[in-house]
Design a protein around this motif. Structure first.
Motif, PDB file in Angstrom:
ATOM      1  N   TRP A  47       0.944  -1.153   0.092  1.00 42.60           N
ATOM      2  CA  TRP A  47       0.227  -0.054   0.079  1.00 42.60           C
ATOM      3  C   TRP A  47       0.912   1.261   0.144  1.00 42.60           C
ATOM      4  N   GLY A  48       0.343   2.219  -0.647  1.00 45.47           N
ATOM      5  CA  GLY A  48       0.898   3.231  -0.614  1.00 45.47           C
ATOM      6  C   GLY A  48       0.266   4.323   0.530  1.00 45.47           C
ATOM      7  N   LYS A  49       0.971   5.356   1.008  1.00 47.62           N
ATOM      8  CA  LYS A  49       0.242   6.225   2.033  1.00 47.62           C
ATOM      9  C   LYS A  49      -0.755   7.307   1.593  1.00 47.62           C
ATOM     10  N   GLY A  50      -0.591   7.529   0.318  1.00 45.33           N
ATOM     11  CA  GLY A  50      -1.801   8.241  -0.259  1.00 45.33           C
ATOM     12  C   GLY A  50      -1.550   9.668  -0.640  1.00 45.33           C
ATOM     13  N   THR A  51      -2.449  10.507  -1.492  1.00 47.16           N
ATOM     14  CA  THR A  51      -2.030  11.833  -1.937  1.00 47.16           C
ATOM     15  C   THR A  51      -3.377  12.558  -1.908  1.00 47.16           C
ATOM     16  N   LEU A  52      -3.404  13.656  -1.484  1.00 47.27           N
ATOM     17  CA  LEU A  52      -4.799  14.366  -1.504  1.00 47.27           C
ATOM     18  C   LEU A  52      -5.067  15.206  -2.628  1.00 47.27           C
ATOM     19  N   VAL A  53      -6.169  14.882  -3.134  1.00 57.99           N
ATOM     20  CA  VAL A  53      -6.829  15.584  -4.367  1.00 57.99           C
ATOM     21  C   VAL A  53      -7.994  16.498  -3.841  1.00 57.99           C
ATOM     22  N   THR A  54      -7.937  17.910  -3.922  1.00 56.84           N
ATOM     23  CA  THR A  54      -9.122  18.686  -3.658  1.00 56.84           C
ATOM     24  C   THR A  54      -9.484  19.328  -4.954  1.00 56.84           C
ATOM     25  N   VAL A  55     -10.697  19.182  -5.229  1.00 55.26           N
ATOM     26  CA  VAL A  55     -11.348  19.858  -6.249  1.00 55.26           C
ATOM     27  C   VAL A  55     -12.161  20.817  -5.761  1.00 55.26           C
ATOM     28  N   SER A  56     -11.996  22.194  -6.041  1.00 52.24           N
ATOM     29  CA  SER A  56     -12.569  23.150  -5.406  1.00 52.24           C
ATOM     30  C   SER A  56     -12.350  24.640  -6.350  1.00 52.24           C
ATOM     31  N   SER A  57     -13.352  25.595  -6.323  1.00 49.74           N
ATOM     32  CA  SER A  57     -13.014  27.010  -6.880  1.00 49.74           C
ATOM     33  C   SER A  57     -12.780  27.814  -5.768  1.00 49.74           C
TER      34      SER A  57
END
Length: 123
Positions: free
Chosen positions: A113-123
């Motif tokens: 497993w990786g530890k993850g990366t955050l994706v935020t989609v917002s204006s």
């Protein structure tokens, strides 16, 4: 050291694009099918896409089909997730995993497993 490391996450506006990377060290990625998961705040983890060991088969969740593309670069020991036409509901921590086989968009029999990366989609 055996590990998977994701990168490429960040803040993007709706309709924008991002490319996530999943890089392996300490083992050879092309021995494994690879899957991406995501988990949004307050929600359960869901499978996004799984790619077979050879890259010949790719299974996408309906929610991302036509917008996301997974690819393998075995020379770089890396798997990529190209994400386009991003929507606010794509906001989540994205995690890659190396496993035994794809069950649709889910990777099963996870070894790493990786530890993850955050994706935020917002204006």
């Amino acid at each position: 050291q055996v590990q998977l490391v994701e990168s490429g996450g960040g803040l993007v506006q709706p309709g924008g694009s991002l490319r996530l990377s999943c890089a392996a060290s300490g083992f050879t990625l092309d021995h494994y099918p690879i899957g991406w998961f995501r988990q949004a705040p307050g929600k359960e983890r869901e499978g996004v896409v799984c790619v077979s060991r050879t890259g010949g088969s790719k299974y996408y969740a309906d929610s991302v089909k036509g917008r996301f593309t997974i690819s393998r670069d075995d020379a770089k020991n890396t798997v990529y997730l190209e994400m386009g036409s991003l929507k606010p509901e794509d906001t989540a921590v994205y995690t890659c995993a190396a496993g035994s086989y794809c069950s649709g968009e889910y990777i099963s029999g996870v070894n790493y497993w990786g530890k993850g990366t955050l994706v935020t989609v917002s204006s």
